[in-house]
Design a protein around this motif. Structure first.
Motif, PDB file in Angstrom:
ATOM      1  N   VAL A   8       0.846  -1.191   0.000  1.00 33.30           N
ATOM      2  CA  VAL A   8       0.000   0.000   0.000  1.00 33.30           C
ATOM      3  C   VAL A   8       0.880   1.239   0.000  1.00 33.30           C
ATOM      4  N   THR A   9       0.605   2.159  -0.925  1.00 30.07           N
ATOM      5  CA  THR A   9       1.366   3.409  -1.035  1.00 30.07           C
ATOM      6  C   THR A   9       0.784   4.509  -0.158  1.00 30.07           C
ATOM      7  N   SER A  10      -0.553   4.645  -0.171  1.00 25.16           N
ATOM      8  CA  SER A  10      -1.172   5.726   0.610  1.00 25.16           C
ATOM      9  C   SER A  10      -2.671   5.522   0.713  1.00 25.16           C
ATOM     10  N   TYR A  11      -3.243   6.152   1.745  1.00 26.10           N
ATOM     11  CA  TYR A  11      -4.692   6.281   1.916  1.00 26.10           C
ATOM     12  C   TYR A  11      -5.055   7.759   1.936  1.00 26.10           C
ATOM     13  N   ASP A  12      -6.128   8.081   1.266  1.00 28.95           N
ATOM     14  CA  ASP A  12      -6.711   9.426   1.349  1.00 28.95           C
ATOM     15  C   ASP A  12      -8.180   9.223   1.723  1.00 28.95           C
ATOM     16  N   VAL A  13      -8.555   9.639   2.928  1.00 28.04           N
ATOM     17  CA  VAL A  13      -9.884   9.356   3.465  1.00 28.04           C
ATOM     18  C   VAL A  13     -10.635  10.661   3.676  1.00 28.04           C
ATOM     19  N   GLU A  14     -11.851  10.736   3.114  1.00 29.14           N
ATOM     20  CA  GLU A  14     -12.714  11.899   3.290  1.00 29.14           C
ATOM     21  C   GLU A  14     -13.966  11.472   4.073  1.00 29.14           C
ATOM     22  N   LEU A  15     -14.209  12.131   5.190  1.00 24.71           N
ATOM     23  CA  LEU A  15     -15.363  11.841   6.033  1.00 24.71           C
ATOM     24  C   LEU A  15     -16.196  13.101   6.190  1.00 24.71           C
ATOM     25  N   ASP A  16     -17.496  12.978   6.011  1.00 25.44           N
ATOM     26  CA  ASP A  16     -18.407  14.089   6.292  1.00 25.44           C
ATOM     27  C   ASP A  16     -19.279  13.682   7.474  1.00 25.44           C
ATOM     28  N   LEU A  17     -19.018  14.330   8.625  1.00 27.76           N
ATOM     29  CA  LEU A  17     -19.694  13.980   9.869  1.00 27.76           C
ATOM     30  C   LEU A  17     -20.897  14.871  10.141  1.00 27.76           C
ATOM     31  N   SER A  18     -21.248  15.724   9.173  1.00 23.75           N
ATOM     32  CA  SER A  18     -22.275  16.739   9.404  1.00 23.75           C
ATOM     33  C   SER A  18     -23.635  16.374   8.827  1.00 23.75           C
ATOM     34  N   LEU A  19     -23.773  15.195   8.237  1.00 26.75           N
ATOM     35  CA  LEU A  19     -24.966  14.893   7.446  1.00 26.75           C
ATOM     36  C   LEU A  19     -26.155  14.424   8.270  1.00 26.75           C
ATOM     37  N   ALA A  20     -25.916  13.603   9.294  1.00 31.78           N
ATOM     38  CA  ALA A  20     -27.013  13.003  10.049  1.00 31.78           C
ATOM     39  C   ALA A  20     -26.514  12.568  11.417  1.00 31.78           C
ATOM     40  N   ASP A  21     -27.462  12.217  12.290  1.00 28.14           N
ATOM     41  CA  ASP A  21     -27.110  11.771  13.633  1.00 28.14           C
ATOM     42  C   ASP A  21     -26.702  10.303  13.669  1.00 28.14           C
ATOM     43  N   ASP A  22     -27.098   9.541  12.666  1.00 25.45           N
ATOM     44  CA  ASP A  22     -26.832   8.108  12.704  1.00 25.45           C
ATOM     45  C   ASP A  22     -25.873   7.619  11.629  1.00 25.45           C
ATOM     46  N   THR A  23     -25.590   8.443  10.628  1.00 24.15           N
ATOM     47  CA  THR A  23     -24.685   8.008   9.559  1.00 24.15           C
ATOM     48  C   THR A  23     -23.744   9.134   9.158  1.00 24.15           C
ATOM     49  N   LYS A  38       1.047  -1.347   6.281  1.00 21.50           N
ATOM     50  CA  LYS A  38       1.075   0.017   6.797  1.00 21.50           C
ATOM     51  C   LYS A  38       1.239   1.009   5.644  1.00 21.50           C
ATOM     52  N   ALA A  39       0.689   2.196   5.847  1.00 21.70           N
ATOM     53  CA  ALA A  39       0.783   3.223   4.805  1.00 21.70           C
ATOM     54  C   ALA A  39       0.519   4.591   5.423  1.00 21.70           C
ATOM     55  N   PRO A  40       0.972   5.665   4.777  1.00 20.19           N
ATOM     56  CA  PRO A  40       0.628   7.026   5.230  1.00 20.19           C
ATOM     57  C   PRO A  40      -0.854   7.316   4.977  1.00 20.19           C
ATOM     58  N   TYR A  41      -1.422   8.147   5.837  1.00 17.83           N
ATOM     59  CA  TYR A  41      -2.829   8.540   5.727  1.00 17.83           C
ATOM     60  C   TYR A  41      -2.953  10.051   5.606  1.00 17.83           C
ATOM     61  N   THR A  42      -3.848  10.481   4.723  1.00 17.11           N
ATOM     62  CA  THR A  42      -4.317  11.862   4.695  1.00 17.11           C
ATOM     63  C   THR A  42      -5.813  11.814   4.999  1.00 17.11           C
ATOM     64  N   MET A  43      -6.243  12.602   5.967  1.00 17.97           N
ATOM     65  CA  MET A  43      -7.647  12.611   6.383  1.00 17.97           C
ATOM     66  C   MET A  43      -8.240  13.987   6.107  1.00 17.97           C
ATOM     67  N   ARG A  44      -9.392  13.988   5.450  1.00 23.30           N
ATOM     68  CA  ARG A  44     -10.131  15.224   5.165  1.00 23.30           C
ATOM     69  C   ARG A  44     -11.503  15.076   5.829  1.00 23.30           C
ATOM     70  N   VAL A  45     -11.775  15.943   6.785  1.00 24.54           N
ATOM     71  CA  VAL A  45     -12.980  15.791   7.592  1.00 24.54           C
ATOM     72  C   VAL A  45     -13.843  17.044   7.481  1.00 24.54           C
ATOM     73  N   THR A  46     -15.111  16.841   7.182  1.00 28.74           N
ATOM     74  CA  THR A  46     -16.101  17.908   7.246  1.00 28.74           C
ATOM     75  C   THR A  46     -16.951  17.682   8.484  1.00 28.74           C
ATOM     76  N   ALA A  47     -17.089  18.731   9.290  1.00 26.24           N
ATOM     77  CA  ALA A  47     -17.803  18.616  10.560  1.00 26.24           C
ATOM     78  C   ALA A  47     -18.591  19.898  10.795  1.00 26.24           C
ATOM     79  N   PRO A  48     -19.558  19.883  11.701  1.00 24.08           N
ATOM     80  CA  PRO A  48     -20.230  21.130  12.062  1.00 24.08           C
ATOM     81  C   PRO A  48     -19.224  22.222  12.406  1.00 24.08           C
ATOM     82  N   ALA A  49     -19.576  23.448  12.097  1.00 26.89           N
ATOM     83  CA  ALA A  49     -18.619  24.558  12.171  1.00 26.89           C
ATOM     84  C   ALA A  49     -18.071  24.795  13.572  1.00 26.89           C
ATOM     85  N   ASP A  50     -18.842  24.433  14.597  1.00 29.01           N
ATOM     86  CA  ASP A  50     -18.375  24.692  15.962  1.00 29.01           C
ATOM     87  C   ASP A  50     -17.638  23.501  16.564  1.00 29.01           C
ATOM     88  N   TRP A  51     -17.339  22.491  15.744  1.00 34.66           N
ATOM     89  CA  TRP A  51     -16.636  21.314  16.253  1.00 34.66           C
ATOM     90  C   TRP A  51     -15.122  21.490  16.132  1.00 34.66           C
TER      91      TRP A  51
END
Length: 817
Positions: free
Chosen positions: A24-39, A145-158
């Motif tokens: 594995v060369t790399s992981y690039d993970v994008e998470l959006d935590l702002s969409l719903a309370d359960d997903t 093992k591999a390097p990770y880049t994480m891109r996270v979208t969250a509520p503005a006050d988080w």
């Protein structure tokens, strides 16, 4: 998509096949935590190289939207049991997986918790052991093992934190975007994100950015505790840098105190997660704080041993934990204010480890096959932690510090950011010690399970060594022996190399392994046990008192002492000196084991002795607080308990807090002196996370069908609540004086076991099996039902927990005769 049998557990053979053909060369993970309370949404880009290979990527979504390999779409319908098949040509590849994932409330995956105090939501990631694919698509094994880049979208006050320093890269007013990484190479099970309206404190030390965070409702507590926490962090870094000679390699070091965390903590590189009860909202003792200090140093030691160099497969997970356990205790003992750490560790860990090592489910410290990831989790126990740490301490003494640490440093240099095995480490130790042959040591202490029994045979004038019949061994024990002569205890070193070693104590009381340097059950002989109720009240050496109580606890467990003998010692010398409030300390043992097994009338006698100790303790002292906790545990005075719960008539020096209030309320509930409405009202007056968990225990303690149904609905999954509440309700519902009421639930446990297991997953599945086991039903019928259940086809982790519970029940029935 099929999930009829749940996600598949990766086998060792599958992992080896994949690792041989894929990098594995790399992981690039994008998470959006702002969409719903359960997903939440998850988009993962994996870049990797492979030979011509048929394999799979793990992903465990609520909905898989797309998967694109090298520009070609794969069918989401091919996902089966958490595996998406890949048919790879030799060369470089890019895989993009988009999915909707579910937040969890069991302490694994991406856990989401709503704080009862203010309604604010908090999220944290726990990717161990195989939960990472419930957050992002990955090749989920420790040696890819591999390097990770994480891109996270969250509520503005988080606030967002993770394995690399988090950068705020923009907001649209409603949400905020965060970027972390790329990290150094990480195993999948270390990847975390901590997100929510957390309270943040920052500092720096020796070029390392330091952070602490907690829920906002705990902000004042974190502010109060931050001085000690930052000091321990700085001291631990300095000592580990000195010992290892290698700089901490993961950038900033954030410690996030998070809600409803299953373990004590998790060593995620750059972002350690810690259970937030360890912030101590109420009163805490030196034992409590020593335990927390040990965890802080333990997780930091993992940054080198586990994170910098990671086990190639789960069979060496023991080495991660044994090493961190050993180093954590060593660091706080030598480099912090907690020089008495070994004393508190003795009460917290020794009996946990030796009891696990004495059950039918015992296993070697090392060399366990771990055919798949879930079977490896079964061995994540007191053997891997406590026995492994003891063995490493013995090894360090045998090799000498220069060779021991020299081998560790070489190991880090040879396998930096990679993977290694136990054999790699022991080869480094053998080289560092000039060619020492460690084969015999490894065979006796790491590969042969079971704890020896050491006992005094006065007629033979010897100390006898007996190994378990199923696991014969010829172990040499280096230990101290304490003998009581002329009004004092004399301690001297001894070496036991044979099954019988000459030793003549005459008619003097004896405590074997007085400083607990070896690993064995050492029951007090009859003469010593007869003398201890007279000697214990004036025994001043705290180390020897810990040895005495651990010896007595283990002897009762092993059937070498009777409950009556133990009761006489409890009444003569209530064990309030262990001031910890942990589940493995003496307070818990007294309430869950010693008093329920004791003869009638013992609770009243014990309470009188505790009140005497409470009256003699210095007001405001930790000893007074500990004695008061024991008084709450054993009181049957309804009026006094009610006044204490209300904060009235408290002993001078005792301040009522959430913990003490709910201890009183839970005791009132257990003896039938309050009701559900009163407990609900108490929770409404104080809607905190701690109060919610305590309320669950109190309601489950009630001697009513309503109380037991409340608990049982959490076992069956009829009511979905977080992990802490499930555990608290289960442990509290079983009381020795309520067996007629709980008999139907005891029968339902075995009849409905499959449904109970199916209602939960991962860590909590094992918790439910243990917490809801009818341990107070000390009869042949319950033993037979437990034995019959073990003959069924059960998941490995469930079988292990059930087997341990049945063994404990069998031992308690036997000791009662």
């Amino acid at each position: 998509m099929s999930s009829e049998n749940g996600p598949a557990s990766l086998t060792r053979a599958e992992a080896e096949h994949r690792a041989n053909g894929l990098t594995v060369t790399s992981y690039d993970v994008e998470l959006d935590l702002s969409l719903a309370d359960d997903t939440f949404s998850s988009r993962t880009t994996i870049r990797f190289a492979s030979s011509s290979l048929r394999t799979f990527v793990e992903v465990k979504p609520t909905a898989l939207h797309s998967a694109v390999l090298d520009g070609a779409a794969l069918s989401p319908d091919s996902l089966e049991r958490g595996r998406l098949p890949l048919d790879l040509a030799a060369g470089e590849h890019e895989l993009v997986v988009e999915a909707t994932m579910g937040f969890r409330n069991d302490g694994e995956g991406l856990h989401r918790s709503v704080d009862p105090a203010d309604g604010l939501a908090y999220v944290y990631g726990m990717s161990f052991m195989d939960a990472a694919p419930t957050v992002f698509a990955c090749f989920d094994q420790p040696d890819l093992k591999a390097p990770y880049t994480m891109r996270v979208t969250a509520p503005a006050d988080w606030l967002v934190r993770g394995n690399a320093p988090a950068r705020d890269v923009g907001t649209d007013g409603t949400t905020r975007q965060w970027l972390m990484g790329p990290t150094p190479p990480l195993a999948t099970y270390f990847v975390t994100v901590v997100a929510g309206p957390y309270h943040l404190l920052e500092d720096a030390h020796d070029g390392i950015g330091l952070g602490l965070s907690s829920r906002r409702s705990l902000a004042a507590t974190l502010d109060r505790e931050a001085g000690e926490l930052f000091t321990l962090t700085r001291q631990s870094f300095d000592e580990l840098h000195r010992l290892f000679g290698i700089r901490y390699p993961f950038g900033d070091y954030h410690q996030a105190f998070v809600p409803e965390f299953n373990a004590g903590a998790m060593e995620n590189p750059g972002c350690v997660t810690i259970r937030d009860p360890l912030l101590f909202e109420g009163a805490s003792t030196r034992a409590d704080r020593s335990f927390r200090a040990n965890i802080i140093a333990h997780e930091m030691a993992h940054q080198w041993f586990g994170n910098l160099v990671t086990p190639q497969w789960w069979d060496d997970l023991w080495l991660n934990e044994s090493f961190a356990e050993y180093m954590g205790l060593r660091v706080i003992t030598d480099a912090t204010e907690y020089a008495d750490g070994p004393l508190h560790d003795s009460y917290a860990r020794r009996c946990w480890g030796i009891t696990a090592d004495s059950r039918p489910t015992t296993h070697p410290v090392a060399g366990n096959p771990a055919e798949d990831a879930l079977s490896a989790l079964q061995n994540f126990d007191g053997i891997s932690y406590a026995r492994g740490s003891n063995v490493l301490r013995q090894l360090a003494a045998r090799l000498g510090d220069d060779a021991f640490l020299g081998g560790v440093r070489e190991h880090f240099e040879l396998h930096r950011f990679g993977n290694a095995t136990m054999h790699d480490l022991f080869a480094s130790w053998e080289r560092a010690s000039g060619g020492s042959d460690l084969g015999g040591f490894v065979r006796d202490w790491l590969l042969t399970p079971g704890a020896d029994q050491l006992r005094v045979d006065r007629a033979a004038g010897a100390v006898l060594r007996t190994s378990p019949a199923s696991y014969p061994a010829e172990r040499t024990h280096l230990l101290d022996i304490a003998v009581h002569r002329d009004g004092r205890w004399e301690v001297a070193p001894h070496r036991l190399e044979a099954a019988s070693t000459p030793f003549d104590a005459g008619d003097a009381p004896v405590l074997l392994d007085a400083t607990e340097t070896t690993w064995a059950i050492c029951p007090p002989d009859a003469l010593t046990m007869d003398a201890l109720p007279r000697l214990a009240p004036t025994m001043e050496d705290p180390r020897l008192r810990a040895t005495m109580w651990n010896s007595v606890r283990l002897a009762l467990f092993d059937g070498a002492l009777t409950p009556t003998q133990v009761a006489e010692l409890l009444v003569a010398a209530p064990p309030v000196e262990d001031t910890a409030s942990s589940a493995r300390g003496l307070l818990s043992w007294v309430g869950s084991t010693a008093l329920p097994l004791a003869p009638d009338g013992t609770v009243e006698r014990y309470h009188a002795a505790v009140l005497d100790a409470l009256g003699r303790a210095t007001p405001g002292s930790e000893l007074q607080l500990s004695a008061f906790r024991h008084a709450l545990l054993s009181s049957q005075d309804v009026d006094r308990l009610a006044r204490w719960a209300a904060g009235d008539g408290l002993p001078d020096g005792i301040t009522l807090d959430t913990d003490l209030r709910w201890r009183a309320l839970t005791r009132l509930a257990g003896i039938g002196a309050t009701d559900r409405a009163a407990l609900d009202a108490a929770l409404a007056d104080e809607p905190s996370s701690a109060a919610t968990v305590n309320h669950a225990a109190a309601v489950a303690s009630l001697p009513t069908t309503e109380g037991k149904d409340f608990a049982w609905a959490r076992a069956t999954g009829e009511v979905s609540v977080p992990n802490y509440e499930i555990d608290a309700a289960g442990r509290a519902m079983w009381r020795i004086d309520q067996r007629a009421l709980t008999q139907p639930y005891a029968e339902a446990y075995f009849a409905d076991l499959d449904a109970i297991v199916a209602a939960h997953q991962g860590w909590v599945q094992g918790t439910v099996v243990t917490a809801y086991f009818p341990i107070t039903h000390l009869d042949a019928a319950t033993v037979a039902a437990g034995q019959a259940a073990l003959r069924r086809d059960l998941p490995g982790a469930v079988r292990r927990r059930l087997a341990d519970a049945v063994d404990e029940l069998e031992r308690r029935v036997a000791v009662l005769g």
